[in-house]
Design a protein around this motif. Structure first.
Motif, PDB file in Angstrom:
ATOM      1  N   PRO A  43       0.835  -1.212   0.000  1.00  0.00           N
ATOM      2  CA  PRO A  43       0.000   0.000   0.000  1.00  0.00           C
ATOM      3  C   PRO A  43       0.866   1.257   0.000  1.00  0.00           C
ATOM      4  CG  PRO A  43       0.034  -1.005   2.184  1.00  0.00           C
ATOM      5  CD  PRO A  43       0.719  -1.977   1.256  1.00  0.00           C
ATOM      6  N   CYS A  44       0.403   2.247  -0.730  1.00  0.00           N
ATOM      7  CA  CYS A  44       1.138   3.516  -0.815  1.00  0.00           C
ATOM      8  C   CYS A  44       0.115   4.633  -0.989  1.00  0.00           C
ATOM      9  CB  CYS A  44       2.119   3.493  -1.983  1.00  0.00           C
ATOM     10  SG  CYS A  44       3.099   5.003  -2.163  1.00  0.00           S
ATOM     11  N   THR A  45       0.311   5.721  -0.276  1.00  0.00           N
ATOM     12  CA  THR A  45      -0.624   6.845  -0.348  1.00  0.00           C
ATOM     13  C   THR A  45       0.066   8.079  -0.907  1.00  0.00           C
ATOM     14  OG1 THR A  45      -0.079   7.686   1.858  1.00  0.00           O
ATOM     15  CG2 THR A  45      -1.767   5.953   1.720  1.00  0.00           C
ATOM     16  N   ARG A  46      -0.754   9.077  -1.242  1.00  0.00           N
ATOM     17  CA  ARG A  46      -0.184  10.344  -1.694  1.00  0.00           C
ATOM     18  C   ARG A  46       0.731  10.932  -0.638  1.00  0.00           C
ATOM     19  NH1 ARG A  46      -0.233  15.371  -0.896  1.00  0.00           N
ATOM     20  NH2 ARG A  46      -1.702  15.190   0.828  1.00  0.00           N
ATOM     21  N   GLN A  47       0.399  10.745   0.627  1.00  0.00           N
ATOM     22  CA  GLN A  47       1.238  11.268   1.701  1.00  0.00           C
ATOM     23  C   GLN A  47       2.614  10.604   1.707  1.00  0.00           C
ATOM     24  OE1 GLN A  47      -1.969  10.393   2.050  1.00  0.00           O
ATOM     25  NE2 GLN A  47      -2.932  12.386   2.513  1.00  0.00           N
ATOM     26  N   ASP A  48       2.669   9.288   1.395  1.00  0.00           N
ATOM     27  CA  ASP A  48       3.968   8.603   1.310  1.00  0.00           C
ATOM     28  C   ASP A  48       4.837   9.251   0.235  1.00  0.00           C
ATOM     29  OD1 ASP A  48       3.516   6.647   3.289  1.00  0.00           O
ATOM     30  OD2 ASP A  48       2.374   5.429   1.857  1.00  0.00           O
ATOM     31  N   VAL A  49       4.227   9.486  -0.933  1.00  0.00           N
ATOM     32  CA  VAL A  49       4.978  10.104  -2.027  1.00  0.00           C
ATOM     33  C   VAL A  49       5.453  11.495  -1.615  1.00  0.00           C
ATOM     34  CG1 VAL A  49       4.849  10.959  -4.399  1.00  0.00           C
ATOM     35  CG2 VAL A  49       3.757   8.779  -3.788  1.00  0.00           C
ATOM     36  N   SER A  50       4.582  12.254  -0.988  1.00  0.00           N
ATOM     37  CA  SER A  50       4.947  13.600  -0.545  1.00  0.00           C
ATOM     38  C   SER A  50       6.121  13.568   0.419  1.00  0.00           C
ATOM     39  CB  SER A  50       3.734  14.271   0.109  1.00  0.00           C
ATOM     40  OG  SER A  50       4.084  15.546   0.608  1.00  0.00           O
ATOM     41  N   ARG A  51       6.126  12.602   1.341  1.00  0.00           N
ATOM     42  CA  ARG A  51       7.226  12.511   2.301  1.00  0.00           C
ATOM     43  C   ARG A  51       8.541  12.181   1.606  1.00  0.00           C
ATOM     44  NH1 ARG A  51       3.084   9.495   5.261  1.00  0.00           N
ATOM     45  NH2 ARG A  51       2.194  10.871   6.877  1.00  0.00           N
ATOM     46  N   GLU A  53       9.303  12.937  -1.519  1.00  0.00           N
ATOM     47  CA  GLU A  53       9.688  14.074  -2.351  1.00  0.00           C
ATOM     48  C   GLU A  53      10.223  15.246  -1.538  1.00  0.00           C
ATOM     49  OE1 GLU A  53       6.421  15.051  -4.887  1.00  0.00           O
ATOM     50  OE2 GLU A  53       6.758  13.321  -6.218  1.00  0.00           O
ATOM     51  N   CYS A  54       9.678  15.469  -0.357  1.00  0.00           N
ATOM     52  CA  CYS A  54      10.131  16.616   0.432  1.00  0.00           C
ATOM     53  C   CYS A  54      11.280  16.265   1.364  1.00  0.00           C
ATOM     54  CB  CYS A  54       8.978  17.218   1.228  1.00  0.00           C
ATOM     55  SG  CYS A  54       8.433  16.220   2.609  1.00  0.00           S
ATOM     56  N   GLY A  55      11.687  14.978   1.370  1.00  0.00           N
ATOM     57  CA  GLY A  55      12.837  14.590   2.174  1.00  0.00           C
ATOM     58  C   GLY A  55      12.511  14.225   3.602  1.00  0.00           C
ATOM     59  N   LYS A  56      11.231  14.098   3.926  1.00  0.00           N
ATOM     60  CA  LYS A  56      10.876  13.707   5.290  1.00  0.00           C
ATOM     61  C   LYS A  56      11.108  12.227   5.529  1.00  0.00           C
ATOM     62  CE  LYS A  56       7.529  17.405   6.088  1.00  0.00           C
ATOM     63  NZ  LYS A  56       6.117  17.757   6.401  1.00  0.00           N
ATOM     64  N   ARG A  57      11.120  11.437   4.465  1.00  0.00           N
ATOM     65  CA  ARG A  57      11.467  10.022   4.555  1.00  0.00           C
ATOM     66  C   ARG A  57      12.403   9.671   3.398  1.00  0.00           C
ATOM     67  NH1 ARG A  57       8.548   6.752   8.003  1.00  0.00           N
ATOM     68  NH2 ARG A  57       6.709   7.709   8.975  1.00  0.00           N
ATOM     69  N   THR A  58      13.341   8.789   3.672  1.00  0.00           N
ATOM     70  CA  THR A  58      14.284   8.344   2.647  1.00  0.00           C
ATOM     71  C   THR A  58      13.919   6.934   2.205  1.00  0.00           C
ATOM     72  OG1 THR A  58      16.063   9.656   3.608  1.00  0.00           O
ATOM     73  CG2 THR A  58      16.707   7.862   2.114  1.00  0.00           C
ATOM     74  N   PRO A  59      13.599   6.728   0.944  1.00  0.00           N
ATOM     75  CA  PRO A  59      13.209   5.390   0.479  1.00  0.00           C
ATOM     76  C   PRO A  59      14.345   4.386   0.637  1.00  0.00           C
ATOM     77  CG  PRO A  59      12.670   7.076  -1.147  1.00  0.00           C
ATOM     78  CD  PRO A  59      13.550   7.728  -0.128  1.00  0.00           C
ATOM     79  N   ARG A  60      13.975   3.159   1.038  1.00  0.00           N
ATOM     80  CA  ARG A  60      14.949   2.081   1.058  1.00  0.00           C
ATOM     81  C   ARG A  60      15.251   1.654  -0.380  1.00  0.00           C
ATOM     82  NH1 ARG A  60      15.458  -0.226   6.158  1.00  0.00           N
ATOM     83  NH2 ARG A  60      13.764   0.229   7.644  1.00  0.00           N
TER      84      ARG A  60
END
Length: 385
Positions: A43-51, A53-60
């Protein structure tokens, strides 16, 4: 699916790359989230993508691979990059690829070294030919995305002169996807392409790469000192007629025209005419060719800059008669040259409106940086640099 960044407020280079790739395909954050979910099964939400893109989370790493699959780009675009290397990958990293942790880069590098077979030169020749055709009709963003991946791959394989020659021509095309007016990216790539061409040990390639860079910068009216220097290098390498020499001569003609040196510009245009009579291309739709119609598109631009309205109109009419219908971008160039002539004649506002209307008729995905820079030139006052 992702790990929390040590600084949730930090900017993210990898996030900027995700944004650029998402926008290049025209997707919203919600669309990317949906496509990611389909590819990854998570599952993935728009909020995940936003995080991301803005650097709040770093993808594994596994998330990066799913993102690459969703965006339909090679995973190297997101994985490879960010370590400062002493090769042209450094420049790709600075302009088009996002950084990831060094361990992932090392892992992928060793995996490639263990699994990549010897380079197929014929296949690279075919790739080079395909890019020459594609550049004539595709937008800069699409070309840049594809070329980034191929240049990373070619960097690993360039172990002989002929491959360096192919790399040099691809780097020249890659440079053209950046505006020469920015003073950094395009010029850095043109210089790198010239160095790669020298490794090809082929005089024709060395001349062509420098000449193509010179006319690209000259036509754009950008980095004129660099355009003049690269043209001079091309002309000094070989005095035989060639497409590389033709481009170098015409690049210098544009530089002279922009600087107000009318006599030199006209003399160089005449020299270009003589060279083209001997080496003009039969190939009609490749960035590596200069057929009669393309020669007249370039001449139209030069004469419009010089205020030679009659000669410019004649060149436009010749080009229109011969221009392949599948290349509408170049018809737009010709229309915008008319706007440039209007501006040169004193009707700057009318010329700008005419040029803008011509550009607006072309679908945005077909736009080139040269067209945008031509519009800027008309709007700020023809011939200004």
């Amino acid at each position: 699916m992702s790990q929390q960044s040590s600084d949730p407020c930090a900017s993210s280079a990898i996030g900027r790359t995700i944004v650029e790739l998402r926008r290049a395909v025209g997707w919203s954050q919600t669309r990317l989230a949906d496509e990611f979910s389909k590819v990854s099964g998570q599952p993935c939400t728009r909020q995940d993508v936003s995080r991301w893109e803005c650097g709040k989370r770093t993808p594994r790493l596994r998330t990066l691979r799913a993102l690459a699959a969703a965006l339909q780009v090679p995973v190297q675009i997101l994985e490879w990059s960010a370590v400062h290397r002493r090769t042209f990958v450094t420049d790709i990293a600075a302009t088009a690829i996002a950084p990831v942790v060094a361990s992932d880069l090392v892992l992928n590098g060793f995996e490639a070294a263990l699994t990549t077979s010897a380079p197929d030169i014929d296949q690279w020749r075919e790739t080079l030919t395909a890019y020459g055709h594609d550049y004539m009709s595709m937008g800069a963003a699409d070309i840049r995305r594809r070329l980034t991946s191929d240049l990373v791959l070619l960097q690993r394989q360039a172990d002989r002169p002929e491959l360096w020659g192919i790399a040099a021509k691809l780097m020249t095309l890659y440079a053209k996807t950046f505006p020469g007016s920015d003073g950094v990216k395009a010029v850095s790539w043109y210089r790198m392409a010239a160095r790669a061409a020298d490794r090809s040990e082929d005089t024709d390639t060395r001349v062509w790469v420098r000449g193509r860079a010179a006319i690209a910068l000259g036509y754009e009216g950008a980095a004129l000192r660099v355009a003049d220097q690269l043209a001079a290098e091309a002309l000094a390498l070989d005095d035989r007629p060639s497409l590389g020499r033709l481009n170098a001569v015409m690049g210098r003609a544009h530089v002279a025209a922009i600087r107000g040196d009318r006599r030199t510009a006209v003399a160089l245009a005449d020299e270009g005419h003589r060279i083209h009579d001997r080496v003009g291309s039969h190939e009609q739709a490749s960035d590596y060719a200069v057929p009669h119609w393309r020669r007249n598109v370039d001449l139209s631009m030069l004469l419009a800059r010089l205020g030679e309205e009659r000669g410019a109109v004649e060149a436009q009419e010749v080009a229109r008669r011969e221009l392949p219908p599948e290349l509408p971008r170049f018809a737009t160039h010709l229309e915008m040259h008319r706007g440039l002539m209007m501006a040169r004649a004193g009707d700057q506002a009318g010329g700008a409106r005419y040029a803008r209307a011509a550009l607006d008729k072309l679908p945005p995905e077909k736009h080139s940086l040269s067209l945008r820079m031509l519009l800027d030139e008309i709007q700020r006052g023809a011939g200004a640099t």
